[in-house]
Design an enzyme around this catalytic site. Structure first.
Site, PDB file in Angstrom:
ATOM      1  CB  THR A 245      -1.107  -0.138   1.298  1.00  0.00           C
ATOM      2  OG1 THR A 245      -2.021   0.969   0.725  1.00  0.00           O
ATOM      3  CG2 THR A 245      -0.458  -0.018   2.119  1.00  0.00           C
TER       4      THR A 245
ATOM      5  CE  LYS B 111      -1.907   0.551  -4.097  1.00  0.00           C
ATOM      6  NZ  LYS B 111      -3.179   0.374  -4.174  1.00  0.00           N
TER       7      LYS B 111
ATOM      8  CG  ASN C  35      -2.458  -4.610  -5.245  1.00  0.00           C
ATOM      9  OD1 ASN C  35      -2.139  -5.450  -6.752  1.00  0.00           O
ATOM     10  ND2 ASN C  35      -3.785  -4.327  -5.362  1.00  0.00           N
TER      11      ASN C  35
ATOM     12  CG  ASP D 153      -5.779  -2.157  -5.874  1.00  0.00           C
ATOM     13  OD1 ASP D 153      -6.104  -2.345  -5.242  1.00  0.00           O
ATOM     14  OD2 ASP D 153      -4.628  -0.959  -6.213  1.00  0.00           O
TER      15      ASP D 153
ATOM     16  N   GLY E 255      -3.214   7.369  -8.929  1.00  0.00           N
ATOM     17  CA  GLY E 255      -3.240   5.815  -8.650  1.00  0.00           C
ATOM     18  C   GLY E 255      -4.326   4.630  -8.400  1.00  0.00           C
TER      19      GLY E 255
ATOM     20  CB  ILE F 186     -12.610   3.885  -4.610  1.00  0.00           C
ATOM     21  CG1 ILE F 186     -12.040   5.087  -4.469  1.00  0.00           C
ATOM     22  CG2 ILE F 186     -13.102   3.683  -6.198  1.00  0.00           C
ATOM     23  CD1 ILE F 186     -10.490   4.848  -5.609  1.00  0.00           C
TER      24      ILE F 186
ATOM     25  CE1 TYR G 283     -11.786   0.479   4.079  1.00  0.00           C
ATOM     26  CE2 TYR G 283     -11.287   0.865   2.019  1.00  0.00           C
ATOM     27  CZ  TYR G 283     -10.630   1.149   2.948  1.00  0.00           C
ATOM     28  OH  TYR G 283      -9.701   0.502   3.457  1.00  0.00           O
TER      29      TYR G 283
ATOM     30  N   GLY H 230     -17.384   1.884  -1.158  1.00  0.00           N
ATOM     31  CA  GLY H 230     -15.984   1.392  -1.570  1.00  0.00           C
ATOM     32  C   GLY H 230     -15.382  -0.333  -1.460  1.00  0.00           C
TER      33      GLY H 230
END
Length: 284
Positions: A71, A75, A96, A112, A142, A228, A230, A251
């Protein structure tokens, strides 16, 4: 990392980042390990940028270590440290998921895009397909790169890309081809006309961040809206879209589904995303 004793070697994986304390990945993989009755561990592994190369080089030497999730901020930096990377990671420009191969070499992938499209397939209304019309993506970082790759691979023929810095949107359009059309940030609301999907990949609307300001008047009532972010699970964008009758996808699904390929590679079982998993990952 600390090596396990020879008589207690168990399969291990983890997530590396700096910082990494906020990651929900241990809850995700821990749930699956318990659900399938597997012996294994999945840990948070804080790795400062200056230690990344050394950590990756030592990874195959650690008894039982099968690989790691990657993360922020590693990445991109981890890419040249892999012996092999898959085509999706190459196109996104980031890794990832790292898998230690049987010969000790490191294979890097990016799940992803898979996680994003799988979350839409799972949670969108029956009959909705990504290729049915234009998509609108907010952001050019990204996460946006992963979403763009996923949508182009899903057959989206027109992808409108709005970003606060138009230069970044233009650069991505140049890289990914004529299907990606840069949109000035001030024109983002008008560009919603006729879209089949709206996706927010920016941090706007996330807890502690400025709100995402976008008028939805021109958004078709049938358009799917995804954020995306959350945290919060129901962002202001999703609440407003749902309030006007649009179908929405939060997300969390992207996070959950992107974990599936790594778990299978490390622990040998193909896991599934269930309501019980969502509850476990969201639990404090």
């Amino acid at each position: 990392m600390s090596a396990a004793n020879d008589d207690e070697i168990i399969p291990r994986a983890g997530v590396i980042g700096w910082p990494v304390a906020h990651s929900r990945s241990p809850k995700l993989h821990g749930f699956w390990l318990k659900q399938h009755g597997l012996t294994g561990r999945y840990d948070k592994l804080p790795v400062p940028p200056e230690d990344l190369a050394g950590f990756i080089a030592d990874l195959p030497k650690e008894p039982g270590f099968r690989g790691v999730n990657v993360t922020i901020p590693h990445k991109i930096a981890v890419l040249p440290l892999m012996a092999q990377i898959d085509d999706v990671a190459r196109r996104i420009g980031a890794v990832n998921t790292v898998v230690v191969q049987p010969d000790g070499s490191l294979y890097g992938s990016n799940t992803d895009a898979f996680g994003f499209i799988e979350s839409l397939k799972a949670d969108a209304p029956a009959g909705w397909v990504a290729s049915a019309g234009p998509a609108m993506v907010l952001g050019a970082g990204g996460a946006a790169r992963a979403v763009i790759v996923a949508l182009l691979d899903a057959g989206v023929a027109e992808l409108r890309l709005a970003n606060r810095s138009i230069e970044k949107a233009v650069a991505l359009a140049d890289e990914f081809g004529h299907a990606v059309q840069p949109v000035a940030w001030d024109d983002r609301a008008a560009a919603l006309a006729g879209v089949n999907l709206l996706v927010n990949t920016t941090s706007l609307g996330m807890a502690g961040q400025p709100p995402l300001e976008i008028a939805l008047d021109d958004l078709p009532a049938t358009a799917l809206v995804n954020d995306i972010v959350y945290s919060p699970l129901v962002t202001d964008l999703l609440a407003r879209a749902k309030g006007r009758g649009n179908p929405v996808v939060d997300g969390l699904g992207m996070l959950l589904h992107q974990g599936r390929p790594g778990f299978e590679a490390w622990f040998g079982v193909a896991p599934s995303v269930t309501p019980e998993l969502r509850e476990a990952v969201l639990a404090d």
